[in-house]
Design a protein around this motif. Sequence first.
Motif, PDB file in Angstrom:
ATOM      1  N   VAL A  95       0.827  -1.204   0.000  1.00 53.50           N
ATOM      2  CA  VAL A  95       0.000   0.000   0.000  1.00 53.50           C
ATOM      3  C   VAL A  95       0.863   1.256   0.000  1.00 53.50           C
ATOM      4  N   LEU A  96       2.017   1.190   0.668  1.00 57.03           N
ATOM      5  CA  LEU A  96       2.873   2.369   0.787  1.00 57.03           C
ATOM      6  C   LEU A  96       3.292   2.907  -0.579  1.00 57.03           C
ATOM      7  N   ASN A  97       3.403   2.024  -1.578  1.00 56.32           N
ATOM      8  CA  ASN A  97       3.816   2.447  -2.919  1.00 56.32           C
ATOM      9  C   ASN A  97       2.827   3.410  -3.558  1.00 56.32           C
ATOM     10  N   HIS A  98       1.579   3.423  -3.068  1.00 58.66           N
ATOM     11  CA  HIS A  98       0.526   4.213  -3.703  1.00 58.66           C
ATOM     12  C   HIS A  98       0.116   5.428  -2.872  1.00 58.66           C
ATOM     13  N   LEU A  99       0.855   5.727  -1.810  1.00 55.40           N
ATOM     14  CA  LEU A  99       0.493   6.844  -0.950  1.00 55.40           C
ATOM     15  C   LEU A  99       1.070   8.155  -1.470  1.00 55.40           C
ATOM     16  N   ASP A 100       0.312   9.224  -1.268  1.00 56.01           N
ATOM     17  CA  ASP A 100       0.709  10.576  -1.652  1.00 56.01           C
ATOM     18  C   ASP A 100       1.298  11.260  -0.421  1.00 56.01           C
ATOM     19  N   ALA A 101       2.622  11.322  -0.355  1.00 57.31           N
ATOM     20  CA  ALA A 101       3.289  11.877   0.822  1.00 57.31           C
ATOM     21  C   ALA A 101       2.925  13.337   1.035  1.00 57.31           C
ATOM     22  N   ASP A 102       2.779  14.103  -0.049  1.00 54.65           N
ATOM     23  CA  ASP A 102       2.456  15.519   0.100  1.00 54.65           C
ATOM     24  C   ASP A 102       1.066  15.706   0.703  1.00 54.65           C
ATOM     25  N   TYR A 114      -0.973  -1.499  14.961  1.00 57.21           N
ATOM     26  CA  TYR A 114       0.220  -2.272  15.309  1.00 57.21           C
ATOM     27  C   TYR A 114       0.292  -3.470  14.370  1.00 57.21           C
ATOM     28  N   SER A 115       1.198  -4.406  14.615  1.00 59.31           N
ATOM     29  CA  SER A 115       1.374  -5.573  13.761  1.00 59.31           C
ATOM     30  C   SER A 115       1.731  -5.111  12.348  1.00 59.31           C
ATOM     31  N   ASP A 116       0.970  -5.512  11.310  1.00 61.55           N
ATOM     32  CA  ASP A 116       1.280  -5.110   9.942  1.00 61.55           C
ATOM     33  C   ASP A 116       1.174  -3.606   9.750  1.00 61.55           C
ATOM     34  N   ASN A 117       0.460  -2.933  10.644  1.00 56.70           N
ATOM     35  CA  ASN A 117       0.359  -1.476  10.570  1.00 56.70           C
ATOM     36  C   ASN A 117       1.654  -0.780  10.951  1.00 56.70           C
ATOM     37  N   THR A 118       2.657  -1.543  11.371  1.00 57.08           N
ATOM     38  CA  THR A 118       4.006  -0.998  11.519  1.00 57.08           C
ATOM     39  C   THR A 118       4.449  -0.331  10.223  1.00 57.08           C
ATOM     40  N   ASN A 119       3.979  -0.859   9.077  1.00 55.74           N
ATOM     41  CA  ASN A 119       4.318  -0.262   7.785  1.00 55.74           C
ATOM     42  C   ASN A 119       3.919   1.202   7.723  1.00 55.74           C
ATOM     43  N   LEU A 120       2.665   1.469   8.038  1.00 56.05           N
ATOM     44  CA  LEU A 120       2.177   2.851   7.955  1.00 56.05           C
ATOM     45  C   LEU A 120       2.787   3.723   9.043  1.00 56.05           C
ATOM     46  N   LEU A 121       3.047   3.150  10.209  1.00 53.40           N
ATOM     47  CA  LEU A 121       3.709   3.911  11.267  1.00 53.40           C
ATOM     48  C   LEU A 121       5.109   4.350  10.825  1.00 53.40           C
ATOM     49  N   ILE A 122       5.843   3.461  10.173  1.00 49.86           N
ATOM     50  CA  ILE A 122       7.170   3.820   9.661  1.00 49.86           C
ATOM     51  C   ILE A 122       7.059   4.916   8.606  1.00 49.86           C
ATOM     52  N   LEU A 223      13.787  -4.158   6.266  1.00 51.31           N
ATOM     53  CA  LEU A 223      15.228  -4.318   6.135  1.00 51.31           C
ATOM     54  C   LEU A 223      15.575  -4.958   4.793  1.00 51.31           C
ATOM     55  N   ARG A 224      14.713  -5.876   4.342  1.00 47.74           N
ATOM     56  CA  ARG A 224      14.972  -6.555   3.066  1.00 47.74           C
ATOM     57  C   ARG A 224      14.703  -5.639   1.882  1.00 47.74           C
ATOM     58  N   SER A 225      13.600  -4.860   1.947  1.00 45.07           N
ATOM     59  CA  SER A 225      13.271  -3.982   0.821  1.00 45.07           C
ATOM     60  C   SER A 225      14.151  -2.734   0.813  1.00 45.07           C
ATOM     61  N   GLY A 226      14.391  -2.181   1.995  1.00 43.71           N
ATOM     62  CA  GLY A 226      15.264  -1.017   2.118  1.00 43.71           C
ATOM     63  C   GLY A 226      14.660   0.307   1.705  1.00 43.71           C
ATOM     64  N   ARG A 227      13.428   0.309   1.162  1.00 46.10           N
ATOM     65  CA  ARG A 227      12.876   1.537   0.587  1.00 46.10           C
ATOM     66  C   ARG A 227      12.535   2.587   1.643  1.00 46.10           C
ATOM     67  N   HIS A 228      12.131   2.139   2.827  1.00 46.28           N
ATOM     68  CA  HIS A 228      11.677   3.085   3.842  1.00 46.28           C
ATOM     69  C   HIS A 228      12.578   3.099   5.075  1.00 46.28           C
ATOM     70  N   ILE A 229      13.712   2.426   4.994  1.00 42.81           N
ATOM     71  CA  ILE A 229      14.706   2.467   6.063  1.00 42.81           C
ATOM     72  C   ILE A 229      15.688   3.592   5.761  1.00 42.81           C
ATOM     73  N   LEU A 230      15.916   4.450   6.738  1.00 42.90           N
ATOM     74  CA  LEU A 230      16.771   5.608   6.537  1.00 42.90           C
ATOM     75  C   LEU A 230      18.219   5.293   6.905  1.00 42.90           C
ATOM     76  N   ASP A 231      19.081   6.266   6.706  1.00 43.05           N
ATOM     77  CA  ASP A 231      20.465   6.142   7.124  1.00 43.05           C
ATOM     78  C   ASP A 231      20.506   5.875   8.633  1.00 43.05           C
ATOM     79  N   PRO A 232      21.436   5.048   9.126  1.00 43.92           N
ATOM     80  CA  PRO A 232      21.491   4.758  10.556  1.00 43.92           C
ATOM     81  C   PRO A 232      21.491   5.993  11.447  1.00 43.92           C
TER      82      PRO A 232
END
Length: 350
Positions: A95-102, A114-122, A223-232
């Motif tokens: 779902v994150l691929n289709h979100l409008d950040a602006d 929580y749970s899978d909603n960790t995605n949207l929280l991140i 961690l595997r996709s890396g798309r939404h993980i920022l620099d340490p």
Amino acid sequence: MVLRPVLSHTHHVHPGEKVAILSPSWAGPAAFPRVHELGLRRLREQLGVEPVEYPTTRRLGATPQERAADIHAAFADPEVRAVMASIGGSDQLLVLNHLDADLIRANPKPFFGYSDNTNLLIYLWNLGIVGYHGGSTLVHLGRPGAMHPVTLESLRTALFERKPVDIAPSPDFGDENGRWEEQVESTPEPPMRPGSGWRWHGEERRVVGPSWGGCLEILDMHLRSGRHILDPAAYRGCVLLLETSEEMPSAEYVYRVLMGMGERGMLGELAGVLVAAPKAWSFERPLDLPAREAYTREQEAAVLRAMGEYRPGVPIVTGVEFGHTDPQLVLPYGGEITIDPAQRRLTVAY
């Protein structure tokens, strides 16, 4: 170097205002409407807010694009003051691929899940929007018999208050649940046992930082996709929230995911860690109490092993009730958390 976004709290909710109820992952309300309706009734009667559903809240098989459209609609509606997930699932990452950040950044509001909603929280954390780890109409709001008072008070505080709050261990604890298809009005509350309290590890130094993390299995996907993980460096000074799901991953799996975070340089940046009491019972693995206690000890040991290798001495509190178990503390995600080992005190900024 990508630095941490500037995190800011959204407005709080007032009694009588609207709260969007979405299914960004699995549309469980379509499969178990009776339990979902109970959760909605408690939102109205016990918390005093007005739940508003969207087209995919009860639509099984909705596409990621359709679910993203509901997220956009809920965030853009000025009458909706908060957004809550009905339950988790397994594919919210799509779902994150289709979100409008602006659009979302221009209409910040608190999100509960929580749970899978960790995605949207991140995703929201990366936009600088503080969310809340916890809340589900089908699970803790739809609990048979009655909502647990610890859950109810924690959710009420997260919805309505904006202040620092000391949280405390629950006097009782449970990780067994009944079958939703069998739940009726007369179904008793789930079995509980005395709480075992929290366990404190690491150096006795007070640390303060914004929270980040969530469900370990979802963190693994990121961690595997890396798309939404920022620099340490973005996680420097953060308090890691860590919990595992009803899939009951092995201690070795827990260690390997944390090892991956350590090798990325993320664990070495942390100020502290809160580890949820794990769910150690399921219909597929109905462990007896000694086996559940052993599972909990093994998972805790895996976390301590990884942190000892990558962030020795960091203050860690284990057994905190913010995961898939009962009751559930609703914790700020991106809000400030204070760990004070000397005083045995946890303070969260709602």
